[in-house]
Design a protein around this motif. Structure first.
Motif, PDB file in Angstrom:
ATOM      1  N   LEU A   1      44.772  28.244  34.981  1.00  0.00           N
ATOM      2  CA  LEU A   1      43.642  27.627  35.669  1.00  0.00           C
ATOM      3  C   LEU A   1      42.615  27.100  34.660  1.00  0.00           C
ATOM      4  N   ALA A   2      42.323  27.933  33.658  1.00  0.00           N
ATOM      5  CA  ALA A   2      41.298  27.562  32.668  1.00  0.00           C
ATOM      6  C   ALA A   2      41.709  26.289  31.924  1.00  0.00           C
ATOM      7  N   PHE A   3      42.938  26.254  31.461  1.00  0.00           N
ATOM      8  CA  PHE A   3      43.359  25.136  30.610  1.00  0.00           C
ATOM      9  C   PHE A   3      43.761  23.906  31.423  1.00  0.00           C
TER      10      PHE A   3
ATOM     11  N   MET B   1      38.030  16.252  38.040  1.00  0.00           N
ATOM     12  CA  MET B   1      38.699  17.520  38.350  1.00  0.00           C
ATOM     13  C   MET B   1      39.021  17.592  39.845  1.00  0.00           C
ATOM     14  N   THR B   2      40.279  17.836  40.162  1.00  0.00           N
ATOM     15  CA  THR B   2      40.635  18.005  41.570  1.00  0.00           C
ATOM     16  C   THR B   2      40.061  19.329  42.060  1.00  0.00           C
ATOM     17  N   SER B   3      40.022  19.480  43.387  1.00  0.00           N
ATOM     18  CA  SER B   3      39.379  20.698  43.867  1.00  0.00           C
ATOM     19  C   SER B   3      40.297  21.897  43.633  1.00  0.00           C
ATOM     20  N   LEU B   4      39.640  23.000  43.498  1.00  0.00           N
ATOM     21  CA  LEU B   4      40.324  24.239  43.154  1.00  0.00           C
ATOM     22  C   LEU B   4      41.072  24.755  44.376  1.00  0.00           C
ATOM     23  N   ILE B   5      42.362  25.037  44.194  1.00  0.00           N
ATOM     24  CA  ILE B   5      43.141  25.518  45.345  1.00  0.00           C
ATOM     25  C   ILE B   5      43.406  27.014  45.204  1.00  0.00           C
ATOM     26  N   LEU B   6      42.822  27.739  46.126  1.00  0.00           N
ATOM     27  CA  LEU B   6      42.987  29.195  46.151  1.00  0.00           C
ATOM     28  C   LEU B   6      43.550  29.586  47.506  1.00  0.00           C
ATOM     29  N   PRO B   7      44.174  30.718  47.640  1.00  0.00           N
ATOM     30  CA  PRO B   7      44.474  31.686  46.588  1.00  0.00           C
ATOM     31  C   PRO B   7      45.632  31.233  45.707  1.00  0.00           C
ATOM     32  N   ILE B   8      45.785  31.952  44.611  1.00  0.00           N
ATOM     33  CA  ILE B   8      46.898  31.726  43.700  1.00  0.00           C
ATOM     34  C   ILE B   8      47.876  32.875  43.881  1.00  0.00           C
ATOM     35  N   GLN B   9      49.155  32.538  43.985  1.00  0.00           N
ATOM     36  CA  GLN B   9      50.169  33.582  44.117  1.00  0.00           C
ATOM     37  C   GLN B   9      50.888  33.756  42.787  1.00  0.00           C
ATOM     38  N   THR B  10      51.004  34.983  42.352  1.00  0.00           N
ATOM     39  CA  THR B  10      51.869  35.274  41.213  1.00  0.00           C
ATOM     40  C   THR B  10      53.007  36.141  41.751  1.00  0.00           C
ATOM     41  N   ASP B  11      53.879  36.597  40.887  1.00  0.00           N
ATOM     42  CA  ASP B  11      55.015  37.393  41.359  1.00  0.00           C
ATOM     43  C   ASP B  11      54.613  38.496  42.327  1.00  0.00           C
ATOM     44  N   ARG B  12      53.628  39.271  41.890  1.00  0.00           N
ATOM     45  CA  ARG B  12      53.284  40.451  42.680  1.00  0.00           C
ATOM     46  C   ARG B  12      51.886  40.430  43.253  1.00  0.00           C
ATOM     47  N   LEU B  13      51.078  39.394  42.855  1.00  0.00           N
ATOM     48  CA  LEU B  13      49.664  39.422  43.198  1.00  0.00           C
ATOM     49  C   LEU B  13      49.205  38.163  43.925  1.00  0.00           C
ATOM     50  N   THR B  14      48.152  38.347  44.680  1.00  0.00           N
ATOM     51  CA  THR B  14      47.412  37.217  45.218  1.00  0.00           C
ATOM     52  C   THR B  14      46.041  37.235  44.548  1.00  0.00           C
ATOM     53  N   LEU B  15      45.642  36.105  43.985  1.00  0.00           N
ATOM     54  CA  LEU B  15      44.313  36.002  43.388  1.00  0.00           C
ATOM     55  C   LEU B  15      43.454  35.166  44.307  1.00  0.00           C
ATOM     56  N   ARG B  16      42.380  35.767  44.773  1.00  0.00           N
ATOM     57  CA  ARG B  16      41.499  35.064  45.710  1.00  0.00           C
ATOM     58  C   ARG B  16      40.067  35.482  45.440  1.00  0.00           C
ATOM     59  N   THR B  17      39.126  34.734  46.018  1.00  0.00           N
ATOM     60  CA  THR B  17      37.726  35.116  45.825  1.00  0.00           C
ATOM     61  C   THR B  17      37.450  36.418  46.588  1.00  0.00           C
ATOM     62  N   PHE B  18      36.385  37.090  46.170  1.00  0.00           N
ATOM     63  CA  PHE B  18      36.047  38.370  46.806  1.00  0.00           C
ATOM     64  C   PHE B  18      35.527  38.171  48.224  1.00  0.00           C
ATOM     65  N   GLU B  19      35.801  39.174  49.052  1.00  0.00           N
ATOM     66  CA  GLU B  19      35.332  39.162  50.443  1.00  0.00           C
ATOM     67  C   GLU B  19      34.547  40.439  50.704  1.00  0.00           C
ATOM     68  N   ARG B  20      33.714  40.374  51.752  1.00  0.00           N
ATOM     69  CA  ARG B  20      32.925  41.545  52.132  1.00  0.00           C
ATOM     70  C   ARG B  20      33.773  42.797  52.269  1.00  0.00           C
ATOM     71  N   SER B  21      34.962  42.606  52.825  1.00  0.00           N
ATOM     72  CA  SER B  21      35.814  43.761  53.120  1.00  0.00           C
ATOM     73  C   SER B  21      36.409  44.402  51.861  1.00  0.00           C
ATOM     74  N   ASP B  22      36.133  43.822  50.701  1.00  0.00           N
ATOM     75  CA  ASP B  22      36.656  44.414  49.470  1.00  0.00           C
ATOM     76  C   ASP B  22      35.829  45.593  48.990  1.00  0.00           C
ATOM     77  N   ILE B  23      34.752  45.907  49.704  1.00  0.00           N
ATOM     78  CA  ILE B  23      33.814  46.911  49.197  1.00  0.00           C
ATOM     79  C   ILE B  23      34.486  48.239  48.901  1.00  0.00           C
ATOM     80  N   GLU B  24      35.359  48.659  49.778  1.00  0.00           N
ATOM     81  CA  GLU B  24      35.992  49.961  49.588  1.00  0.00           C
ATOM     82  C   GLU B  24      36.872  49.961  48.336  1.00  0.00           C
TER      83      GLU B  24
END
Ligand SMILES: CC(C)(COP(=O)(O)OP(=O)(O)OC[C@H]1O[C@@H](n2cnc3c(N)ncnc32)[C@H](O)[C@@H]1OP(=O)(O)O)[C@@H](O)C(=O)NCCC(=O)NCCS
Lengths: 198, 198
Positions: free
Chosen positions: B123-125, B1-24
């Motif tokens: 990503l899953a498949f 398995m190659t390494s996971l490349i993040l973030p992922i961009q979709t049309d309107r969204l960015t998918l990334r791992t959570f960060e401390r600043s996401d608390i709010e």
């Protein structure tokens, strides 16, 4: 709940009772067969494995905590021969969930014995056991088993595809279920002799 | 398995791992009772959301069965956290994965969940080589049921009163999709019309 049934349980033609040490040969007669083991988690058993299984079943007569099992030998009352076994497993005492299972000797299949014994075990589950929902699962290729579930009036709730591996190949599984109110309200339309429900 | 490349961009969204600043942003929806049904990291109230965030910040990849990958879905324009999606590797030998998703009710009804899930399925498949992805849903959650059908998932199970959830009988649906059934990237990587070669 908890459930400590009085044994034996008599139906028209059958007697359901706890296993005893003397049952090893009768159990071996069907558990050794490939056609019986085909859709069971176990493979065909050796005589030693049957002795061990019977030993275990001797104590499996009551339900108290999650995972407890009642596994009963089913005798043909007229002759005293063991024709198979039925099981009731407590999955969740809290949510009153249980699972039923059955294994019958092919020499005695096709005569409604499994239906008659399963009816008695469902009576026990929904009656004295006060279970809310009883489920049963089988391989989708196990026609005899899911037809039995339908004869009992259970509903197909799940059809899982390739959700697991079973004996080296992708598994395909049905889950059937029945609620207490459905059991108590059912019409006894099939021919299996029923004892009066609770 | 190659390494996971993040973030992922979709049309309107960015998918990334959570960060401390996401608390709010997380505080705004994670402890809502309507959301709790669907998350892997349960919380009783807002005071537990920081712990949930810590747990989810650790969900950065799938290294071994039992691991979860959780991705925050952030709107590309204003970087608002609109929800999150998670993939749980439930079984290695049979290649099984479970997805869960939540959208802050404020942002519901705009197709964000489908967009994020489409990327997660890719990503899953493709990346994690999962064989079958399944998702559970409350039987009354019509939005989520419709969404799963739109994604091409099949209804595999409909359990009635099989468990208690917050003191009430639960009704649960299972949807599933196999790797060979997944229509890749229809929602996600479709180029906007203007970029297509005429
Ligand atoms: C599953 C299993 C218990 C079903 O046994 P069975 O003999 O088919 O079930 P029954 O005893 O209820 O008999 C039903 C058959 O007898 C017939 N029958 C005859 N008299 C009957 C009566 N009085 N009442 C009901 N059915 C009767 C039915 O028409 C039915 O025949 P059909 O299948 O041709 O329509 C059996 O196949 C078995 O042990 N399989 C191997 C182990 C196994 O796979 N267990 C289940 C794992 S999930």
């Amino acid at each position: 709940m908890p459930l400590y049934p009085d044994y034996p349980i008599a139906t028209d033609r059958l007697t359901l009772r706890p296993f005893t040490r003397g049952d090893v040969d009768a159990v071996y007669a069907y558990r050794r067969r490939e056609d019986v083991a085909r859709y069971l988690f176990d493979v065909a058993l050796s005589r030693e494995e049957c002795a061990l299984a019977v030993q275990q079943r001797i104590g499996q007569v009551a339900l108290e905590g999650d995972g407890d099992k009642i596994i009963l030998a089913v005798d043909l009352t007229k002759t005293g021969s063991v024709v198979g076994e039925v099981s009731l497993i407590l999955r969740s005492a809290d949510a009153r969930q249980a699972e039923v299972g059955w294994i019958f000797d092919p020499e005695y299949q096709g005569q409604g014995y499994a239906t008659e014994a399963a009816t008695a075990i469902l009576d026990l589950a929904f009656g004295a056991g006060d279970i809310h929902r009883v489920a049963a699962r089988c391989d989708t290729r196990n026609d005899a088993s899911w037809r039995l579930m339908e004869r009992l009036g259970m509903r197909r709730e799940a059809h899982f595809r390739e959700h697991a591996l079973f004996k080296g190949a992708w598994d395909e599984e049905y889950i059937y279920a029945m609620l207490r109110r459905e059991w108590l309200g059912r019409e006894s339309s099939f021919s299996a002799p029923l004892r009066a429900g609770p | 398995m190659t390494s996971l490349i993040l973030p992922i961009q979709t049309d309107r969204l960015t998918l990334r791992t959570f960060e401390r600043s996401d608390i709010e942003g997380l505080m705004a929806y994670h402890a809502l009772p309507s959301v709790q049904r669907y998350v892997f990291s349960r919380t009783r109230d807002r005071s537990e959301v920081p712990d949930a965030l810590n747990v989810m910040r650790g969900h950065v990849s799938l290294q071994r069965p039992g691991d979860t990958l959780t991705l925050a879905a952030v709107r590309r324009g204003d970087q608002a956290l609109i929800g999150h999606v998670a993939l749980h590797w439930s079984d290695a030998t049979a290649g099984q994965g479970e997805v869960r998703f939540v959208v802050n009710p404020v942002h519901a009804g705009q197709g964000y969940a489908g967009e994020a899930l489409g990327a997660l399925f890719d990503l899953a498949f493709d990346h994690f080589r999962i064989h079958r992805v399944f998702a559970r849903s409350d039987g009354r959650n019509h939005h989520s049921i419709k969404l799963m059908q739109q994604l091409g998932m099949r209804l595999e199970a409909h359990y009635r009163e099989h468990a208690l959830f917050q003191g009430e009988w639960d009704e649960e649906l299972h949807f599933a999709i196999l790797d060979r059934e997944w229509q890749r990237s229809t929602k996600v990587k479709d180029l906007p019309v203007r970029n297509r070669v005429a």
